[in-house]
Design a protein around this motif. Structure first.
Motif, PDB file in Angstrom:
ATOM      1  N   ASP A  55     -49.455 -79.922  17.813  1.00  9.56           N
ATOM      2  CA  ASP A  55     -49.288 -79.499  16.426  1.00  9.56           C
ATOM      3  C   ASP A  55     -49.115 -77.983  16.385  1.00  9.56           C
ATOM      4  OD1 ASP A  55     -49.765 -78.659  13.737  1.00  9.56           O
ATOM      5  OD2 ASP A  55     -50.891 -80.495  13.368  1.00  9.56           O
ATOM      6  N   PRO A  56     -48.050 -77.484  15.725  1.00 14.51           N
ATOM      7  CA  PRO A  56     -47.821 -76.040  15.692  1.00 14.51           C
ATOM      8  C   PRO A  56     -48.961 -75.260  15.035  1.00 14.51           C
ATOM      9  CG  PRO A  56     -46.036 -77.207  14.549  1.00 14.51           C
ATOM     10  CD  PRO A  56     -46.986 -78.222  15.076  1.00 14.51           C
ATOM     11  N   ALA A  60     -50.544 -72.293  17.034  1.00 11.13           N
ATOM     12  CA  ALA A  60     -50.478 -70.982  16.363  1.00 11.13           C
ATOM     13  C   ALA A  60     -51.854 -70.324  16.356  1.00 11.13           C
ATOM     14  CB  ALA A  60     -49.950 -71.139  14.941  1.00 11.13           C
ATOM     15  N   LYS A  61     -52.869 -71.085  16.025  1.00 10.03           N
ATOM     16  CA  LYS A  61     -54.219 -70.526  15.993  1.00 10.03           C
ATOM     17  C   LYS A  61     -54.639 -70.048  17.381  1.00 10.03           C
ATOM     18  CE  LYS A  61     -58.986 -71.431  14.729  1.00 10.03           C
ATOM     19  NZ  LYS A  61     -59.945 -72.373  14.173  1.00 10.03           N
ATOM     20  N   LYS A  63     -52.734 -69.104  19.848  1.00 10.34           N
ATOM     21  CA  LYS A  63     -51.969 -67.914  20.222  1.00 10.34           C
ATOM     22  C   LYS A  63     -52.433 -66.689  19.454  1.00 10.34           C
ATOM     23  CE  LYS A  63     -47.704 -70.097  21.818  1.00 10.34           C
ATOM     24  NZ  LYS A  63     -46.258 -70.243  21.538  1.00 10.34           N
ATOM     25  N   LEU A  64     -52.742 -66.836  18.173  1.00  8.30           N
ATOM     26  CA  LEU A  64     -53.228 -65.700  17.391  1.00  8.30           C
ATOM     27  C   LEU A  64     -54.536 -65.159  17.962  1.00  8.30           C
ATOM     28  CD1 LEU A  64     -52.474 -66.784  13.720  1.00  8.30           C
ATOM     29  CD2 LEU A  64     -51.493 -64.845  14.945  1.00  8.30           C
ATOM     30  N   VAL A  65     -55.434 -66.051  18.297  1.00  7.78           N
ATOM     31  CA  VAL A  65     -56.721 -65.641  18.870  1.00  7.78           C
ATOM     32  C   VAL A  65     -56.510 -64.927  20.203  1.00  7.78           C
ATOM     33  CG1 VAL A  65     -58.882 -66.523  19.842  1.00  7.78           C
ATOM     34  CG2 VAL A  65     -58.064 -67.396  17.664  1.00  7.78           C
ATOM     35  N   ALA A  66     -55.533 -65.399  20.983  1.00  9.00           N
ATOM     36  CA  ALA A  66     -55.262 -64.813  22.296  1.00  9.00           C
ATOM     37  C   ALA A  66     -54.333 -63.597  22.215  1.00  9.00           C
ATOM     38  CB  ALA A  66     -54.650 -65.861  23.212  1.00  9.00           C
ATOM     39  N   GLY A  67     -53.796 -63.300  21.027  1.00  7.61           N
ATOM     40  CA  GLY A  67     -52.902 -62.155  20.878  1.00  7.61           C
ATOM     41  C   GLY A  67     -51.508 -62.406  21.429  1.00  7.61           C
ATOM     42  N   GLU A  68     -51.087 -63.665  21.487  1.00  7.11           N
ATOM     43  CA  GLU A  68     -49.767 -64.016  22.012  1.00  7.11           C
ATOM     44  C   GLU A  68     -48.763 -64.177  20.870  1.00  7.11           C
ATOM     45  OE1 GLU A  68     -50.372 -67.590  24.238  1.00  7.11           O
ATOM     46  OE2 GLU A  68     -51.803 -66.659  25.602  1.00  7.11           O
ATOM     47  N   LEU A  70     -45.958 -65.868  18.447  1.00  2.00           N
ATOM     48  CA  LEU A  70     -45.769 -67.219  17.930  1.00  2.00           C
ATOM     49  C   LEU A  70     -44.299 -67.605  17.946  1.00  2.00           C
ATOM     50  CD1 LEU A  70     -47.969 -67.038  14.701  1.00  2.00           C
ATOM     51  CD2 LEU A  70     -48.666 -67.715  16.993  1.00  2.00           C
ATOM     52  N   THR A  71     -44.048 -68.910  18.022  1.00  4.42           N
ATOM     53  CA  THR A  71     -42.691 -69.400  17.822  1.00  4.42           C
ATOM     54  C   THR A  71     -42.412 -69.381  16.323  1.00  4.42           C
ATOM     55  OG1 THR A  71     -43.348 -71.706  17.529  1.00  4.42           O
ATOM     56  CG2 THR A  71     -42.907 -70.965  19.798  1.00  4.42           C
ATOM     57  N   GLU A  72     -41.149 -69.544  15.951  1.00  3.18           N
ATOM     58  CA  GLU A  72     -40.798 -69.570  14.528  1.00  3.18           C
ATOM     59  C   GLU A  72     -41.492 -70.738  13.827  1.00  3.18           C
ATOM     60  OE1 GLU A  72     -36.900 -69.806  11.618  1.00  3.18           O
ATOM     61  OE2 GLU A  72     -36.613 -69.339  13.736  1.00  3.18           O
ATOM     62  N   GLU A  73     -41.529 -71.893  14.481  1.00  4.78           N
ATOM     63  CA  GLU A  73     -42.178 -73.070  13.888  1.00  4.78           C
ATOM     64  C   GLU A  73     -43.665 -72.808  13.656  1.00  4.78           C
ATOM     65  OE1 GLU A  73     -42.365 -77.880  14.550  1.00  4.78           O
ATOM     66  OE2 GLU A  73     -42.192 -76.623  16.331  1.00  4.78           O
ATOM     67  N   GLU A  74     -44.316 -72.165  14.602  1.00  3.91           N
ATOM     68  CA  GLU A  74     -45.732 -71.841  14.447  1.00  3.91           C
ATOM     69  C   GLU A  74     -45.943 -70.852  13.311  1.00  3.91           C
ATOM     70  OE1 GLU A  74     -47.154 -72.385  19.089  1.00  3.91           O
ATOM     71  OE2 GLU A  74     -46.253 -70.494  18.448  1.00  3.91           O
ATOM     72  N   ALA A  75     -45.083 -69.845  13.233  1.00  5.09           N
ATOM     73  CA  ALA A  75     -45.197 -68.859  12.148  1.00  5.09           C
ATOM     74  C   ALA A  75     -44.991 -69.514  10.792  1.00  5.09           C
ATOM     75  CB  ALA A  75     -44.178 -67.729  12.362  1.00  5.09           C
ATOM     76  N   ASP A  76     -44.067 -70.447  10.713  1.00  5.92           N
ATOM     77  CA  ASP A  76     -43.819 -71.143   9.452  1.00  5.92           C
ATOM     78  C   ASP A  76     -45.039 -71.898   8.961  1.00  5.92           C
ATOM     79  OD1 ASP A  76     -41.224 -70.213   9.309  1.00  5.92           O
ATOM     80  OD2 ASP A  76     -40.313 -72.079  10.042  1.00  5.92           O
ATOM     81  N   THR A  77     -45.855 -72.390   9.866  1.00 10.59           N
ATOM     82  CA  THR A  77     -47.051 -73.127   9.448  1.00 10.59           C
ATOM     83  C   THR A  77     -48.067 -72.203   8.797  1.00 10.59           C
ATOM     84  OG1 THR A  77     -48.236 -72.918  11.547  1.00 10.59           O
ATOM     85  CG2 THR A  77     -46.789 -74.828  11.289  1.00 10.59           C
ATOM     86  N   ILE A  78     -47.971 -70.940   9.090  1.00 10.98           N
ATOM     87  CA  ILE A  78     -48.923 -69.970   8.539  1.00 10.98           C
ATOM     88  C   ILE A  78     -48.458 -69.437   7.184  1.00 10.98           C
ATOM     89  CG2 ILE A  78     -49.966 -67.702   8.901  1.00 10.98           C
ATOM     90  CD1 ILE A  78     -49.787 -68.319  11.929  1.00 10.98           C
ATOM     91  N   VAL A  79     -47.162 -69.159   7.059  1.00 13.97           N
ATOM     92  CA  VAL A  79     -46.674 -68.492   5.852  1.00 13.97           C
ATOM     93  C   VAL A  79     -46.076 -69.427   4.819  1.00 13.97           C
ATOM     94  CG1 VAL A  79     -46.300 -66.283   6.979  1.00 13.97           C
ATOM     95  CG2 VAL A  79     -44.459 -67.937   6.937  1.00 13.97           C
TER      96      VAL A  79
END
Length: 80
Positions: A55-56, A60-61, A63-68, A70-79
């Motif tokens: 699940d993106p 996403a979560k 990667k954010l915690v690790a400072g990596e 995000l893919t576009e799909e992962e970013a879309d899940t946030i915004v």
């Protein structure tokens, strides 16, 4: 939305289907000609993608915690 729908709607030629999503190869084979224009992917391909799906929102979560990045799909899940 079912995991099958998440995977299958991205496939080329997908038109949709009625009823419940198929859960095995025989159910998929019975529906695939109505679901696609042209060649339908094999059940093994669809099943493999479902088995390996992450699940993106989850990735996403992590990667954010690790400072990596995000893919576009992962970013879309946030915004979105």
């Amino acid at each position: 939305m079912a995991l099958f729908d998440t995977i299958i709607r991205k496939k080329t030629g997908f038109k949709g289907y009625t009823g419940n999503p198929p859960t095995n190869e025989s159910e998929y084979d019975a529906k695939k000609t109505e679901m696609f224009d042209g060649d339908a992917p094999a059940w093994s391909e669809v099943k493999s993608e479902m088995d390996n799906y992450v699940d993106p929102r989850v990735s996403a979560k992590q990667k954010l915690v690790a400072g990596e990045p995000l893919t576009e799909e992962e970013a879309d899940t946030i915004v979105l």
